[in-house]
Structures are given as C-alpha cells and as structure tokens.
Write an enzyme that holds these catalytic residues in place. Structure first.
Site, PDB file in Angstrom:
ATOM      1  N   HIS A 213       0.839  -1.202   0.000  1.00 49.53           N
ATOM      2  CA  HIS A 213       0.000   0.000   0.000  1.00 49.53           C
ATOM      3  C   HIS A 213       0.869   1.245   0.000  1.00 49.53           C
ATOM      4  O   HIS A 213       2.084   1.157   0.100  1.00 49.53           O
ATOM      5  CB  HIS A 213      -1.023  -0.018   1.140  1.00 49.53           C
ATOM      6  CG  HIS A 213      -0.456   0.110   2.532  1.00 49.53           C
ATOM      7  ND1 HIS A 213       0.320  -0.868   3.117  1.00 49.53           N
ATOM      8  CD2 HIS A 213      -0.560   1.099   3.456  1.00 49.53           C
ATOM      9  CE1 HIS A 213       0.644  -0.499   4.343  1.00 49.53           C
ATOM     10  NE2 HIS A 213       0.128   0.709   4.565  1.00 49.53           N
TER      11      HIS A 213
ATOM     12  N   HIS B  85       1.410   3.945   1.959  1.00 48.98           N
ATOM     13  CA  HIS B  85       1.941   4.726   3.077  1.00 48.98           C
ATOM     14  C   HIS B  85       3.460   4.851   3.014  1.00 48.98           C
ATOM     15  O   HIS B  85       4.162   3.936   2.577  1.00 48.98           O
ATOM     16  CB  HIS B  85       1.507   4.109   4.413  1.00 48.98           C
ATOM     17  CG  HIS B  85       0.069   4.411   4.751  1.00 48.98           C
ATOM     18  ND1 HIS B  85      -0.677   3.634   5.595  1.00 48.98           N
ATOM     19  CD2 HIS B  85      -0.742   5.416   4.343  1.00 48.98           C
ATOM     20  CE1 HIS B  85      -1.906   4.145   5.703  1.00 48.98           C
ATOM     21  NE2 HIS B  85      -1.962   5.229   4.935  1.00 48.98           N
TER      22      HIS B  85
ATOM     23  N   ASP C 190       5.803   4.678   5.137  1.00 51.98           N
ATOM     24  CA  ASP C 190       6.641   3.672   5.800  1.00 51.98           C
ATOM     25  C   ASP C 190       6.565   2.321   5.086  1.00 51.98           C
ATOM     26  O   ASP C 190       6.983   1.293   5.633  1.00 51.98           O
ATOM     27  CB  ASP C 190       6.272   3.537   7.292  1.00 51.98           C
ATOM     28  CG  ASP C 190       4.867   3.025   7.511  1.00 51.98           C
ATOM     29  OD1 ASP C 190       3.944   3.465   6.799  1.00 51.98           O
ATOM     30  OD2 ASP C 190       4.664   2.169   8.395  1.00 51.98           O
ATOM     31  N   HIS C 191       6.061   2.323   3.858  1.00 52.01           N
ATOM     32  CA  HIS C 191       6.025   1.104   3.037  1.00 52.01           C
ATOM     33  C   HIS C 191       6.622   1.338   1.652  1.00 52.01           C
ATOM     34  O   HIS C 191       7.050   0.395   0.992  1.00 52.01           O
ATOM     35  CB  HIS C 191       4.586   0.574   2.927  1.00 52.01           C
ATOM     36  CG  HIS C 191       4.038   0.179   4.265  1.00 52.01           C
ATOM     37  ND1 HIS C 191       3.904  -1.128   4.662  1.00 52.01           N
ATOM     38  CD2 HIS C 191       3.647   0.939   5.320  1.00 52.01           C
ATOM     39  CE1 HIS C 191       3.438  -1.161   5.909  1.00 52.01           C
ATOM     40  NE2 HIS C 191       3.275   0.084   6.324  1.00 52.01           N
TER      41      HIS C 191
ATOM     42  N   HIS D 131      -7.601  -0.456   5.415  1.00 53.53           N
ATOM     43  CA  HIS D 131      -6.542   0.409   5.954  1.00 53.53           C
ATOM     44  C   HIS D 131      -6.306   1.553   4.954  1.00 53.53           C
ATOM     45  O   HIS D 131      -6.272   2.716   5.333  1.00 53.53           O
ATOM     46  CB  HIS D 131      -5.283  -0.421   6.170  1.00 53.53           C
ATOM     47  CG  HIS D 131      -4.097   0.335   6.674  1.00 53.53           C
ATOM     48  ND1 HIS D 131      -4.045   0.899   7.922  1.00 53.53           N
ATOM     49  CD2 HIS D 131      -2.901   0.615   6.093  1.00 53.53           C
ATOM     50  CE1 HIS D 131      -2.865   1.487   8.089  1.00 53.53           C
ATOM     51  NE2 HIS D 131      -2.162   1.336   6.990  1.00 53.53           N
TER      52      HIS D 131
ATOM     53  N   ASP E  96      -0.226  -3.772   6.322  1.00 52.51           N
ATOM     54  CA  ASP E  96      -0.853  -3.267   7.548  1.00 52.51           C
ATOM     55  C   ASP E  96      -2.309  -3.711   7.653  1.00 52.51           C
ATOM     56  O   ASP E  96      -3.154  -2.959   8.150  1.00 52.51           O
ATOM     57  CB  ASP E  96      -0.805  -1.727   7.582  1.00 52.51           C
ATOM     58  CG  ASP E  96       0.599  -1.186   7.824  1.00 52.51           C
ATOM     59  OD1 ASP E  96       1.526  -1.979   8.054  1.00 52.51           O
ATOM     60  OD2 ASP E  96       0.747   0.056   7.779  1.00 52.51           O
TER      61      ASP E  96
ATOM     62  N   HIS F  47       4.603  -4.650  10.869  1.00 49.95           N
ATOM     63  CA  HIS F  47       4.958  -3.960  12.116  1.00 49.95           C
ATOM     64  C   HIS F  47       5.051  -4.922  13.292  1.00 49.95           C
ATOM     65  O   HIS F  47       4.291  -5.892  13.370  1.00 49.95           O
ATOM     66  CB  HIS F  47       3.915  -2.884  12.467  1.00 49.95           C
ATOM     67  CG  HIS F  47       3.904  -1.717  11.535  1.00 49.95           C
ATOM     68  ND1 HIS F  47       4.732  -0.634  11.693  1.00 49.95           N
ATOM     69  CD2 HIS F  47       3.178  -1.477  10.415  1.00 49.95           C
ATOM     70  CE1 HIS F  47       4.505   0.242  10.716  1.00 49.95           C
ATOM     71  NE2 HIS F  47       3.567  -0.240   9.923  1.00 49.95           N
TER      72      HIS F  47
HETATM   73 FE    FE Z   1       2.728   0.813   8.201  1.00 51.57          FE
HETATM   74 ZN    ZN Z   2       0.011   1.695   6.550  1.00 56.91          ZN
END
Ligand code: FE
Ligand code: ZN
Length: 254
Positions: free
Chosen positions: A55, A57, A59-60, A113, A132, A170
C-alpha cells in the site's frame, strides 16, 4: 521455496527480502527506507530485481525510488492505488497470479486500511505478505475504507491455510496483546499466545511472522463473528461487521 529475510527498520517496521532460488529473483516487500535494504543486499551479495508494495503509506514505499534507480528493480503494487505508488511498473489486483521469478504470488485486494491495499500470497512457500491489514493479535487502522470492507478483507485472509506464515509490516504484537485481553479474556488460545509473545520480546526476538491458524484462534479482529466477542462489547451476535467496528473503535482509543 522462497528464502525470506526480515529486516527491522525505523521504530517498529519490518521490511522483507525475498529470494526465489530457481531464478535468482530478489524482491523487497514494503521498503520503508532504502539504506538498511542496501546493506543487507550487499552483505548477502544479492542483486535486487523487484520491489513489492502492499500500500501507499510512506513507511512502506519510502525506499522505492532510490532502490528502483540503483538496481533497476521492477516495482509491483496495487492497481487500485497506482497513482500513489512511487515508480510503479506493474499493477496487480484481486485474483492476479504474479510470477515472481519462478514463484507464483496470488494477489488479494484487501481494502480498509487504505483504499488500494493488497496482499501477496506465496502458497507453495506458505507465506503471506499482508502489510498493515493483519497484525499479530491486531489489525491496521481503518483509514480510507469502511469497517465492512476491512472485515471482508480480514475474512478473506483468515481463510488461508493454518500453516501460512503471516509476514506483517509492524512489530505491534505486545501492545495489541494488552488490548486483546480486554475484549477476549476467556480465550485460552489468546492467553497462550500472549505468554509466548512476552517470552519472545523478553528475549529480544520478533513475534512476526505468526501462523494464520494461531491468528484465527487468538486475534480478536478475526473473531468478530464469535459470540464471545459480541458479548464482550455489549452487542448481540450475528452482526460481525458491527462487532468488528466496535472492537476497532475501542482499540483506536485504547
Ligand atoms: Fe505501516
Ligand atoms: Zn500503513
């Protein structure tokens, strides 16, 4: 069988290197950042060929552009969110079978999400990369979708075989456990998993991946259709979406 290497980055993210030995393909799943990925590739003398995103985001996908430029890697990501995946080359979605080297990855659309979240399932290697969406003893926050969407995404994934390893993005398990015990206190499978998680963390070890069978029995977000969960949040059984939404709401403010 795929070779899978877990790289902890930032405060609690996991990035995964995946190597398919027959072809030598090397992918990175959700590179939050590039540097630790480059260091691990160098240490193993592997050459990156693919970036697999679940996805959009930061942090991905944070390492996408740099890794793509440096290794000329092919970036694979959700068709439904192509505009938000930096450097995307190949768009995939529900039902696609993406060939990563010689290994087929089945793709699931799992919105909730985010609007365009996907998962990659390598059936032969019993490995699921779900970003996530499922966390051990938890699930992602419902940012862009609805509880109905998130519940059907979770339901889709929980139907995978018990021995599927759940590679989520995570290390949230211990804090998820603190919440889980408040809504499912009489679940012996949950108590067993919590004890195991505490042991692993005390030893400085990851709690991820877990097994899908374990999650289906212990993760409250996969159990919204169980009477015990409905009762715990004061709802009548028979409406798993309402129960899921309430459990998720309580977790958001926990
Ligand atoms: Fe994340
Ligand atoms: Zn995420």
């Amino acid at each position: 069988m795929l070779e899978i290497v877990q790289i902890p980055v930032l405060s609690d993210n996991y990035v995964y290197l995946v190597r398919e030995p027959a072809s030598g393909a090397v992918g990175v799943v959700d590179p939050a950042v590039a540097e630790p990925v480059e260091a691990e590739l160098e240490r193993r003398r592997w050459r990156l060929t693919h970036v697999l995103n679940t996805h959009h985001h930061g942090d991905h996908v944070g390492g996408n552009q740099r890794l793509k430029a440096r290794y000329e890697a092919t970036v694979v990501g959700p068709r439904a969110d192509r505009a938000r995946i930096p450097g995307i080359d190949v768009e995939v979605g529900e039902g696609d079978e993406y060939r990563f080297g010689e290994a087929p990855a089945r793709v699931f659309d799992i919105p909730g999400h985010t609007r365009g979240h996907i998962a990659y399932w390598f059936a032969e290697s019993k490995a699921l990369f779900c970003g996530d969406t499922i966390f051990s003893l938890g699930c992602g926050r419902v940012f862009e979708g609805t509880p109905q969407q998130m519940w059907s995404s979770l339901s889709k994934l929980r139907g995978l075989p018990d021995d599927t390893r759940v590679y989520c993005a995570h290390e949230y398990t211990q804090s998820n456990a603190r919440f889980a015990r408040t809504v499912d206190p009489d679940n012996p499978d949950l108590m067993r998993r919590i004890a195991e998680v505490d042991r692993l963390r005390a030893a400085g070890r990851p709690t991820v991946p877990s097994l899908m069978g374990e999650e289906r029995r212990a993760n409250p977000f996969l159990r919204a259709d169980q009477p015990a969960l409905a009762a715990a949040v004061g709802l009548s059984a028979g409406d798993p979406v309402a129960v899921f939404a309430e459990v998720r709401r309580r977790k958001d403010v926990f």
